[in-house]
Motif scaffolding. Structure first.
Motif, PDB file in Angstrom:
ATOM      1  N   SER A 202       2.483   5.816  16.691  1.00 29.59           N
ATOM      2  CA  SER A 202       1.753   6.362  17.833  1.00 29.59           C
ATOM      3  C   SER A 202       1.442   7.830  17.543  1.00 29.59           C
TER       4      SER A 202
ATOM      5  N   HIS B 250      -2.819   6.719  21.452  1.00 31.91           N
ATOM      6  CA  HIS B 250      -3.475   6.309  20.201  1.00 31.91           C
ATOM      7  C   HIS B 250      -2.437   5.700  19.270  1.00 31.91           C
TER       8      HIS B 250
ATOM      9  N   GLN C 119      -6.646   2.500  21.222  1.00 33.87           N
ATOM     10  CA  GLN C 119      -6.832   3.883  21.679  1.00 33.87           C
ATOM     11  C   GLN C 119      -7.188   3.953  23.162  1.00 33.87           C
TER      12      GLN C 119
ATOM     13  N   TRP D  61      -8.613   6.639  25.335  1.00 35.33           N
ATOM     14  CA  TRP D  61      -9.259   7.952  25.211  1.00 35.33           C
ATOM     15  C   TRP D  61      -9.098   8.780  26.474  1.00 35.33           C
TER      16      TRP D  61
ATOM     17  N   SER E 222     -10.935   2.978  27.056  1.00 34.82           N
ATOM     18  CA  SER E 222     -10.034   2.585  25.976  1.00 34.82           C
ATOM     19  C   SER E 222     -10.805   1.733  24.977  1.00 34.82           C
TER      20      SER E 222
END
Lengths: 659, 168
Positions: free
Chosen positions: A438, A443, A486, A488, A493
């Protein structure tokens, strides 16, 4: 005229202001119905790791379709739900619905390369290892809380059939099915479906529900393009009816489930319709198909001490499929052949999770399946060479161990190893290694290597023995994956998965004889990508694409292996009215068949829903709105099947809670 | 008249969504407040209900705002816990996105104290929280461990138990 617009605008504006200013704190029921207009920081999933885990802690990419998606897009069957997942295609020949994923959709595989679970109970039947996706499935879609799809080889945990992916159906509890819950749906092409469910939560928290549902399909379109007029004249005889019952009771750590389903399908026999010596108005003979299935399961799932979690499961299952096939003899006489598949089997599974070692989660488990009956027989009305019978029973078991090691808060490593053996196959080892890093909480990078297998099923084994051919070897897959998940922001995502797989011995039916063989190895690789975007007004957009290439050694392409699959679904709440507009589109590139190519296509569905608080929900929509002619191959014949044409559908859900 | 109807419909569609557009943390705060209303502490009942939050400063703020809006400032307080020294002062303890070791740390001094522990992960719920407030892709729902709650002298109303996804 302008005045009327002004008055209307003023009234609505005023009511909006009043509502906004006086919005009280919602009641608990309303909070449960409140849609998250942002992506949740964590959800719970279980298909990827065989125990419930937070998505942030999961060591596999798992995609989820929820109850809300099912209602919003008015999905009617498990096949409709699975078709929403990235990279999955479905193909229907009006008797059975087949699933394909990541370039592998071999004709006639009966979905045996996917493992199907219902609340953790294995659902593949024991003759063909088939997974049922239509109205013959035990679960009415109205009972589904969510469906999880974990793509990739997962035999290290699940054993046989988890070759291309694991599909776990999680049912609702009476928190959503309490009181009386009914649903009715109709389509313009004579499909009718109804469900009635009664759910009860006792004062002590015990949860029970009983659901009965039925469906009728009349005047089903013949799935072959250019069906002759003589056959179309008898379309009213092409019909299906199904009924399902399911019961669930959960008290403390125990859950009891029982379900039964019956599906009857009948259609005019094409040969007797098209015979030149039969007068046109004589009712043709009917081919029928009758499928009955049941299961009863008891599960215990709880924390037994501070550091031990235990799961035990026992279930027994049955599945009978009887066909009645008219055969016209050379002398003009008629004979009926009755092939029958009959299976009875029981499962006993146990699993312990030890959490006593810091940063480790160690899981030990055992799965045992006893096939009491595996029988295939064929009987005809007069003794002929069509009469035969194959019977066997079998023991299969698997032992597995898995350890999740949280090395640092950012880095996790998981290994798993499973040993499987059975009466009719050699022993098998299935390892899996997964690393997860991670970069930030949102992320995550996953690296995974695993091996999986599928044992030749009863049909594949016995068909070959009739012709004195050796049994086909077990299928194996060596699977490698890199995934980037991810988040964001609170509203955006994405995921990206690159995979590479070597598939050996994928079992295939011979073109000229009803036997099975192992073709050359297949190399498959591809990328899957998806985004999920939410807006504060409740609007959402979910899009995915799958690009892949699967080739036999030597560079030959394989059938039903589209190189591109794209999907988009969009929903927009229409103000405070309770209406929601939903759009669903998907496109599939051209597919190779045995002797040609089928054209690519794009299909679009539109629906409008209306919800009155929580007791009435209405959905009206059109599937395949452009009436696109979609062709797909489901068996080794040369004639493609027509898929669903334009369909207008209406569903009404109504709940009544006696409290 | 038809045009008037069209205008009304159009305005309806353009007006704000039916949802109150609460963020995930605002929604969690609202759930917590409702949980407190449907829970019963052993006698004597707390004079001032203490909401404690671990691991989520935004939720701490959301609860503070909500209690202020509900005009219950005098009867409630919200505390953001830096460590477990004050944990026994809590009536409601919300553990947000805590791993196993962290959850153990927060629970170790509680013993059988009547503190309503709420976690927002399924791991936290299995590890000892009495309520698991867990999200799926579209909504929040909650599960209740009634056996554990009763062991600590806590009880829940039938209404809360009826709405829980699962009661253990």
């Amino acid at each position: 005229m302008k005045q009327q617009y002004l008055i209307a605008g003023f009234m609505v504006g005023l009511s909006s202001c009043v509502l906004a200013k006086n919005d009280p704190l919602p009641e608990l029921e309303d909070l449960l119905n409140q849609q998250l207009n942002q992506l949740p920081s964590n959800t719970q999933i279980s298909a990827g790791s065989r125990i419930e885990r937070s998505s942030s802690d999961s060591m596999a990419v798992t995609h989820v379709i929820t109850d809300k998606d099912i209602r919003q897009f008015n999905l009617q069957s498990l096949a409709d739900i699975l078709a929403m997942f990235v990279g999955i295609t479905t193909r229907d020949n009006s008797s059975f619905i087949y699933l394909g994923s990541r370039g592998i959709g071999r004709p006639g595989d009966f979905n045996s390369r996917f493992l199907f679970l219902l609340d953790g109970t294995r659902m593949n039947e024991n003759l063909l290892d088939a997974g049922l996706l239509g109205y013959e499935n035990f679960v009415d879609v109205g009972l589904i809380e969510r469906v999880e799809y974990s793509p990739g080889a997962s035999a290290a945990l699940y054993g046989n059939n988890a070759l291309l992916g694991v599909i776990n159906i999680v049912t609702k509890t009476s928190s959503k099915l309490r009181g009386l819950n009914t649903a009715v749906s109709v389509t313009n092409n004579n499909t009718q479906h109804g469900r009635i469910t009664f759910g009860l939560r006792s004062e002590g928290g015990a949860d029970s529900w009983l659901s009965l549902s039925g469906a009728k399909l009349r005047d089903i379109d013949f799935p072959v393009p250019g069906a002759p007029a003589e056959l179309l004249a008898w379309q009213h005889l092409n019909k299906e009816s199904s009924s399902r019952a399911m019961f669930s009771h959960q008290s403390g750590s125990f859950q009891f489930q029982a379900a039964a389903s019956r599906r009857q399908r009948s259609f005019p026999d094409g040969f007797s319709v098209l015979r030149s010596d039969v007068p046109a108005m004589v009712t043709p003979e009917l081919e029928t198909l009758d499928n009955e299935a049941f299961f009863v399961a008891l599960t215990f799932d709880d924390t037994t001490s501070e550091n031990i979690e235990a799961y035990f499961h026992i279930s027994t299952h049955g599945n009978d499929l009887i066909r009645n096939v008219p055969l016209t003899l050379p002398n003009g006489g008629l004979e009926f052949v009755r092939p029958m598949n009959s299976g009875r089997w029981s499962n006993v599974d146990g699993q312990l999770v030890f959490l006593g070692v810091e940063n480790h989660e160690l899981m030990l488990g055992i799965d045992f399946q006893r096939d009491h009956r595996q029988a295939f027989s064929s009987r005809s009305s007069i003794p002929t060479q069509f009469n035969f019978e194959q019977k066997s029973n079998e023991n299969r078991y698997g032992l597995y161990v898995q350890d999740l090691w949280r090395i640092t808060p950012k880095f996790k490593f998981q290994w798993a190893l499973r040993y499987d053996n059975s009466d009719f196959s050699s022993e098998r080892w299935s390892p899996s290694l997964t690393a997860k890093y991670s970069f930030t909480p949102g992320h995550r990078l996953l690296l995974r290597h695993s091996r999986a297998f599928r044992v030749a099923n009863f049909l594949e084994r016995n068909a070959n023995s009739v012709f004195n051919e050796p049994n086909p070897k077990n299928e194996t897959i060596d699977y490698n994956e890199i995934s980037l998940v991810q988040r964001w922001s609170n509203s955006l995502s994405s995921f990206t998965t690159l995979y590479y797989a070597n598939i050996d011995n994928l079992i295939h039916q011979d073109f000229f004889r009803p036997i099975y063989f192992n073709p050359p190895p297949i190399r498959s690789h591809g990328v899957e990508f998806g985004v999920d975007k939410r807006w504060s007004n409740g609007m959402s957009l979910i899009a995915s694409s799958a690009i892949q290439r699967s080739r036999l050694r030597g560079g030959f392409g394989i059938a039903n292996s589209p190189e591109f699959i794209g999907k988009v679904r969009f929903s927009l709440p229409l103000g405070r009215s309770g209406f929601t507009l939903s759009l669903n589109s998907y496109g599939v590139s051209k597919r190779r068949t045995f002797d040609s190519h089928l054209p690519g296509f794009a299909s679009h569905d539109v629906s409008v829903n209306w919800q009155n608080e929580e007791d009435v929900f209405i959905a009206l929509g059109v599937r395949n709105i452009t009436d696109k002619e979609i062709l797909d191959i489901t068996d080794d014949g040369f004639v493609p099947n027509l898929q669903r044409r334009r369909q207008l559908h209406l569903s009404v859900n109504w709940s009544w809670d006696h409290d | 008249m038809t045009k008037l109807l069209i205008a009304v419909c159009f305005s309806l569609f353009l007006s704000e969504g039916k949802a109150q557009n609460l963020s995930e943390n605002e929604l969690k705060a609202a759930f917590l407040y409702r949980f407190s209303q449907f829970s019963k502490w052993p006698p004597p009942p707390p004079d001032k209900l203490s909401f404690c939050v671990v691991g989520n400063p935004d939720l701490y703020q959301a609860i503070g705002s909500l209690l202020h809006e509900q005009q219950v400032d005098d009867d409630t307080e919200v505390i953001e816990l830096p460590d477990n020294e004050q944990v026994s002062q809590c009536d409601i303890l919300f553990l947000s996105q805590q791993n196993r070791q962290q959850t153990q740390y927060w629970l170790e001094d509680l013993a059988q104290s009547p503190v309503l522990v709420v976690a927002d992960t399924s791991e936290g719920f299995r590890q000892g929280a009495m309520i698991g407030l867990i999200a799926d892709a579209n909504n929040l729902s909650f599960r209740v461990n009634l056996t554990d709650a009763k062991r600590r002298g806590l009880n829940f109303s039938a209404h809360l138990l009826k709405l829980a996804t699962e009661v253990r």
